[in-house]
Design a protein around this motif. Structure first.
Motif, PDB file in Angstrom:
ATOM      1  N   UNK A  27       0.806  -1.214   0.000  1.00  0.00           N
ATOM      2  CA  UNK A  27       0.000   0.000   0.000  1.00  0.00           C
ATOM      3  C   UNK A  27       0.840   1.265   0.000  1.00  0.00           C
ATOM      4  N   UNK A  28       0.257   2.338  -0.504  1.00  0.00           N
ATOM      5  CA  UNK A  28       0.968   3.615  -0.595  1.00  0.00           C
ATOM      6  C   UNK A  28       1.350   4.147   0.776  1.00  0.00           C
ATOM      7  N   UNK A  29       0.618   3.748   1.814  1.00  0.00           N
ATOM      8  CA  UNK A  29       0.887   4.264   3.148  1.00  0.00           C
ATOM      9  C   UNK A  29       1.812   3.359   3.957  1.00  0.00           C
ATOM     10  N   UNK A  30       2.377   2.322   3.323  1.00  0.00           N
ATOM     11  CA  UNK A  30       3.305   1.467   4.039  1.00  0.00           C
ATOM     12  C   UNK A  30       4.555   2.281   4.391  1.00  0.00           C
ATOM     13  N   UNK A  31       5.252   1.844   5.418  1.00  0.00           N
ATOM     14  CA  UNK A  31       6.402   2.602   5.911  1.00  0.00           C
ATOM     15  C   UNK A  31       7.469   2.790   4.842  1.00  0.00           C
ATOM     16  N   UNK A  32       7.780   1.730   4.087  1.00  0.00           N
ATOM     17  CA  UNK A  32       8.852   1.827   3.102  1.00  0.00           C
ATOM     18  C   UNK A  32       8.453   2.755   1.951  1.00  0.00           C
ATOM     19  N   UNK A  33       7.201   2.700   1.505  1.00  0.00           N
ATOM     20  CA  UNK A  33       6.756   3.593   0.425  1.00  0.00           C
ATOM     21  C   UNK A  33       6.756   5.037   0.902  1.00  0.00           C
ATOM     22  N   UNK A  34       6.270   5.263   2.107  1.00  0.00           N
ATOM     23  CA  UNK A  34       6.274   6.623   2.658  1.00  0.00           C
ATOM     24  C   UNK A  34       7.693   7.160   2.750  1.00  0.00           C
ATOM     25  N   UNK A  35       8.617   6.300   3.168  1.00  0.00           N
ATOM     26  CA  UNK A  35      10.022   6.712   3.262  1.00  0.00           C
ATOM     27  C   UNK A  35      10.585   7.078   1.886  1.00  0.00           C
ATOM     28  N   UNK A  36      10.332   6.233   0.891  1.00  0.00           N
ATOM     29  CA  UNK A  36      10.881   6.484  -0.440  1.00  0.00           C
ATOM     30  C   UNK A  36      10.314   7.764  -1.045  1.00  0.00           C
ATOM     31  N   UNK A  37       9.017   7.990  -0.859  1.00  0.00           N
ATOM     32  CA  UNK A  37       8.430   9.233  -1.363  1.00  0.00           C
ATOM     33  C   UNK A  37       9.038  10.439  -0.657  1.00  0.00           C
ATOM     34  N   UNK A  38       9.197  10.330   0.639  1.00  0.00           N
ATOM     35  CA  UNK A  38       9.768  11.435   1.408  1.00  0.00           C
ATOM     36  C   UNK A  38      11.214  11.702   1.003  1.00  0.00           C
ATOM     37  N   UNK A  39      11.911  10.653   0.570  1.00  0.00           N
ATOM     38  CA  UNK A  39      13.309  10.818   0.145  1.00  0.00           C
ATOM     39  C   UNK A  39      13.435  11.800  -1.013  1.00  0.00           C
ATOM     40  N   UNK A  40      12.402  11.865  -1.852  1.00  0.00           N
ATOM     41  CA  UNK A  40      12.440  12.792  -2.985  1.00  0.00           C
ATOM     42  C   UNK A  40      12.393  14.243  -2.509  1.00  0.00           C
ATOM     43  N   UNK A  41      11.757  14.474  -1.374  1.00  0.00           N
ATOM     44  CA  UNK A  41      11.752  15.819  -0.800  1.00  0.00           C
ATOM     45  C   UNK A  41      13.068  16.109  -0.101  1.00  0.00           C
TER      46      UNK A  41
END
Length: 236
Positions: A27-41
């Protein structure tokens, strides 16, 4: 070798176009996905390095490809390399990759015991280590378990954020199939998904190939996906 498009040719298999964060089984709200998206910021001010560890059926490759797609959608240059495909080539192929914004490398553990590759990876890491850069690698093993012979490289691999990703259970795979089918406008019941898991390979890539076949057959015959229809279509 440099491209704004994910390098599908560098993978052991051609990944489907829907390998995105949205379709990731966690899911988009999983910890690893949230981390990867945040990495772009975060990469706007600091170098971002993430190490994914898990077995073949954990979805690591999905996350690598999804990261490349996410980067491309933001106009960032990106490449995806599979060590399974390039370990027999010259390590000099890493030269110049520092000009890209996002680099993803699958099966990193395969460089262990190859001094030239270990040194090339260490040198690339050092060249790439600067703001506006994101490095994502995946391995079957944790950094201190892949018997890297170059101590400096082993040290670098421990600098980033490490995620141990569990393998997908049969329930995870069934839910992932239902979700992927829905994204294609195809209705697949959880019962049908579980039936596929009991009668076919549990490898997600193979299951997704089957889903492609069922999707096509459903459209051609204008039939809903039921267990009897699946049995006939797949000769089960």
């Amino acid at each position: 070798m440099l491209s704004h498009e994910p390098m599908q040719m560098a993978l052991a298999v051609t990944l489907p176009d829907d390998e995105t964060f949205t379709s990731y089984f966690g899911g988009e709200n999983s910890l690893v996905v949230s981390h990867l998206k945040n990495s772009f910021e975060q990469m706007k001010t600091d170098f971002q390095f993430t190490y994914l560890c898990g077995l073949a059926d954990s979805g690591k490759s999905h996350l690598l490809y999804a990261t490349c797609v996410y980067a491309q959608e933001r106009g960032l240059s990106t490449i995806l390399l599979s060590m399974k495909e390039i370990i027999g080539l010259e390590p000099s192929m890493l030269d110049g990759l520092e000009s890209l914004s996002v680099v993803c490398i699958d099966d990193l553990h395969l460089i262990a015991g190859h001094p030239n590759w270990e040194r090339a990876m260490f040198n690339f890491y050092n060249r790439f280590n600067e703001p506006d850069k994101l490095l994502l690698v995946a391995s079957d093993l944790l950094p201190d378990m892949i018997t890297i012979q170059l101590p400096d490289l082993e040290s670098r691999l421990k600098w980033g954020t490490t995620f141990q990703i569990r393998s997908m259970s049969d329930d995870d795979k069934a839910e992932a199939l239902v979700k992927r089918a829905k994204m294609r406008g195809l209705e697949l019941s959880i019962e049908c998904a579980r039936f596929l898991l009991t009668r076919l390979s549990r490898d997600m890539r193979a299951l997704l190939d089957v889903l492609d076949k069922l999707d096509h057959a459903s459209m051609v015959q204008q039939r809903k996906l039921t267990i009897p229809f699946i049995k006939v279509t797949l000769n089960l």
